[in-house]
Enzyme design. Sequence first.
Site, PDB file in Angstrom:
ATOM      1  N   GLU A   1       0.864  -1.186   0.000  1.00  0.00           N
ATOM      2  CA  GLU A   1       0.000   0.000   0.000  1.00  0.00           C
ATOM      3  C   GLU A   1       0.896   1.230   0.000  1.00  0.00           C
ATOM      4  O   GLU A   1       1.317   1.715   1.050  1.00  0.00           O
ATOM      5  CB  GLU A   1      -0.924   0.002   1.223  1.00  0.00           C
ATOM      6  CG  GLU A   1      -2.003  -1.057   1.200  1.00  0.00           C
ATOM      7  CD  GLU A   1      -3.114  -0.751   0.200  1.00  0.00           C
ATOM      8  OE1 GLU A   1      -3.292   0.437  -0.146  1.00  0.00           O
ATOM      9  OE2 GLU A   1      -3.792  -1.700  -0.224  1.00  0.00           O
TER      10      GLU A   1
ATOM     11  N   THR B   1       6.594  -3.671 -16.683  1.00  0.00           N
ATOM     12  CA  THR B   1       5.388  -3.710 -15.873  1.00  0.00           C
ATOM     13  C   THR B   1       4.778  -2.323 -15.746  1.00  0.00           C
ATOM     14  O   THR B   1       5.482  -1.325 -15.731  1.00  0.00           O
ATOM     15  CB  THR B   1       5.695  -4.266 -14.458  1.00  0.00           C
ATOM     16  OG1 THR B   1       4.523  -4.175 -13.650  1.00  0.00           O
ATOM     17  CG2 THR B   1       6.824  -3.492 -13.800  1.00  0.00           C
TER      18      THR B   1
ATOM     19  N   LYS C   1       4.309  -0.655 -11.443  1.00  0.00           N
ATOM     20  CA  LYS C   1       5.307   0.025 -10.641  1.00  0.00           C
ATOM     21  C   LYS C   1       6.283   0.747 -11.552  1.00  0.00           C
ATOM     22  O   LYS C   1       6.749   0.174 -12.544  1.00  0.00           O
ATOM     23  CB  LYS C   1       6.057  -0.995  -9.766  1.00  0.00           C
ATOM     24  CG  LYS C   1       7.053  -0.404  -8.810  1.00  0.00           C
ATOM     25  CD  LYS C   1       7.700  -1.517  -7.993  1.00  0.00           C
ATOM     26  CE  LYS C   1       8.725  -0.954  -7.019  1.00  0.00           C
ATOM     27  NZ  LYS C   1       9.394  -2.026  -6.248  1.00  0.00           N
TER      28      LYS C   1
ATOM     29  N   VAL D   1       1.302  -9.777  -9.724  1.00  0.00           N
ATOM     30  CA  VAL D   1       0.426  -8.694  -9.291  1.00  0.00           C
ATOM     31  C   VAL D   1      -0.813  -8.661 -10.187  1.00  0.00           C
ATOM     32  O   VAL D   1      -1.850  -9.242  -9.873  1.00  0.00           O
ATOM     33  CB  VAL D   1       1.147  -7.328  -9.311  1.00  0.00           C
ATOM     34  CG1 VAL D   1       0.273  -6.269  -8.606  1.00  0.00           C
ATOM     35  CG2 VAL D   1       2.504  -7.400  -8.637  1.00  0.00           C
ATOM     36  N   SER D   2      -0.707  -8.006 -11.340  1.00  0.00           N
ATOM     37  CA  SER D   2      -1.883  -7.703 -12.154  1.00  0.00           C
ATOM     38  C   SER D   2      -2.579  -8.938 -12.715  1.00  0.00           C
ATOM     39  O   SER D   2      -3.804  -8.928 -12.886  1.00  0.00           O
ATOM     40  CB  SER D   2      -1.504  -6.772 -13.304  1.00  0.00           C
ATOM     41  OG  SER D   2      -0.589  -7.387 -14.190  1.00  0.00           O
TER      42      SER D   2
ATOM     43  N   CYS E   1      22.731 -20.838 -43.273  1.00  0.00           N
ATOM     44  CA  CYS E   1      21.273 -20.721 -43.236  1.00  0.00           C
ATOM     45  C   CYS E   1      20.594 -22.043 -43.574  1.00  0.00           C
ATOM     46  O   CYS E   1      19.602 -22.422 -42.949  1.00  0.00           O
ATOM     47  CB  CYS E   1      20.807 -19.631 -44.188  1.00  0.00           C
ATOM     48  SG  CYS E   1      21.432 -17.984 -43.762  1.00  0.00           S
TER      49      CYS E   1
END
Length: 524
Positions: free
Chosen positions: A42, A136, A139, A197-198, A437
């Site tokens: 918080e 992110t 934050k 978090v999200s 290649c």
Amino acid sequence: MTVIDYSLYLVTGRNLLPLGKDYYQSLEESLQGGVTLVQIREKHADTAEFLEIATKSKAICDKYNVPVLINDRIDIALAVHAHGVHLGQTDMSVAQARAMLPPGAIIGVSCNNEEHVKNALRDGVDYIGIGAVWGTKTKKLTNPLVGVRGVGSLLEVLDGTGVKGVVIGGIKSTNLLRTLHGSVSRTNHAVDGVAVVSDIVASSEPRHAAEKLSKVLRAFKADLPISVLAVRADSARHSIIEGVVRLMKVVRELNPLVHQITNNVVATQSANVTLAIGGSPIMATEPQEMEDLSRICNSLLINIGTMRSDGMLSMSRAGYFANANQKPLVFDPVGIGASTFRKDTVQELLNVFQASAIKGNAGELAALAGSVEVETKGVDSIGSGFKDPISFVMTLARKERCVVVLTGPVDYLSDGVTVITLRNGHEILGKITGSGCIAGSSVATFCAAAAFESQEPPNAGKLVRGDILLGSVAGILVLTVAAEVAAARSDVKGPGTFLPALIDELWALTPETLRSKAKLEIHA
């Protein structure tokens, strides 16, 4: 001291809640879905509000026997009898926090580099939070991104300490497996958990979101002791060659669809080589097709030879969806040492997707590894090469968590446990445009066969199925043996007549010819 399960570590963020979703309801549903640890963060609440939120949150967590940590605020942690705190680099010192908290309290610290980790160890922390791994929005970042491939070196610092490592920053169900797979050190030190978090807090169904993450975590943990590295110290030369012969048959029968985002200078001959071996090429580059193609193709080759900024999206999307569908992904960092743009692009791509095999010449792999042993000129290597190529490829394979294929006069292949050397081929192979290649095309084709042959059921803890080392050996060995046969033909007068002869000999190559000419050694 409370035993902490760091595996699914929820960091709260009330500002991310979907409209109409109650914070406490969301928290309880996430616990029901498998969250094992909660950090209450918080940053903008005053003390009274923070205390109320922490008190009610801990009561809910106590119902599910899930420990609670408090972000930064020692006073709040003490007031609610939390299990510990998490501190940032600019917060109160670990020593001060330890003096104020009761014995056995958990203390974690955010770390962004090796110096942070070393300091945290000296301070006596219980765990470190490594990040940010991905970009992110929850934050504001004050330090550079660590990136998935940057986590391993920080975990190595923890070896033998007992201190746990948790990764954080933009982690979601869509990138979790890539995060877990890449966040492992060369010493096979894996992360102890992921902080989310999200992906949970912003979900309207947090229980489902947590369950989805938890499923991947459990599957990866169950698979980790075996890892992607196949122990083959007891493998005999004969069994590997017979494995290659078996894959030759599988390719002919399967006709694998090989998606190739490749150098447009050699796209035609790469496609022709794939066809001659027995595969079916699709040379698609439109970003909007990548998800659909990943479902139907059997493997993917990403070759950055003709690198363009607008091609980045196609490559990253193709790689991401190849991982999601557990398809082999062969990555060819062509000319990586030629420019800063190429180096930065490769680093960014390898943080987005996990390669099953990385193929390159000495200069390319030296640039990827940050070595100064080999110089480059354009897409070619110059100089004498590595002093110890066997150790080099083994170390790079461990670092990148994949098979590494070092091509040259002698080819070196490693899965991080074993190194296989191949001494076939002909110098004229290096005189045609894109010989490296087409080697990538061959490797991708045989890796498709290896994945198909394995018949492993889908596993949420894996990014690829099958024996990628064997598929890579097959891709190089088939190409170089065919090159020897083609170069010896009377109608081959030089590079101009060699290429069509090579395609013919790839088409006509028999198991008997491969067995008789293979020059293969195993170094365990």
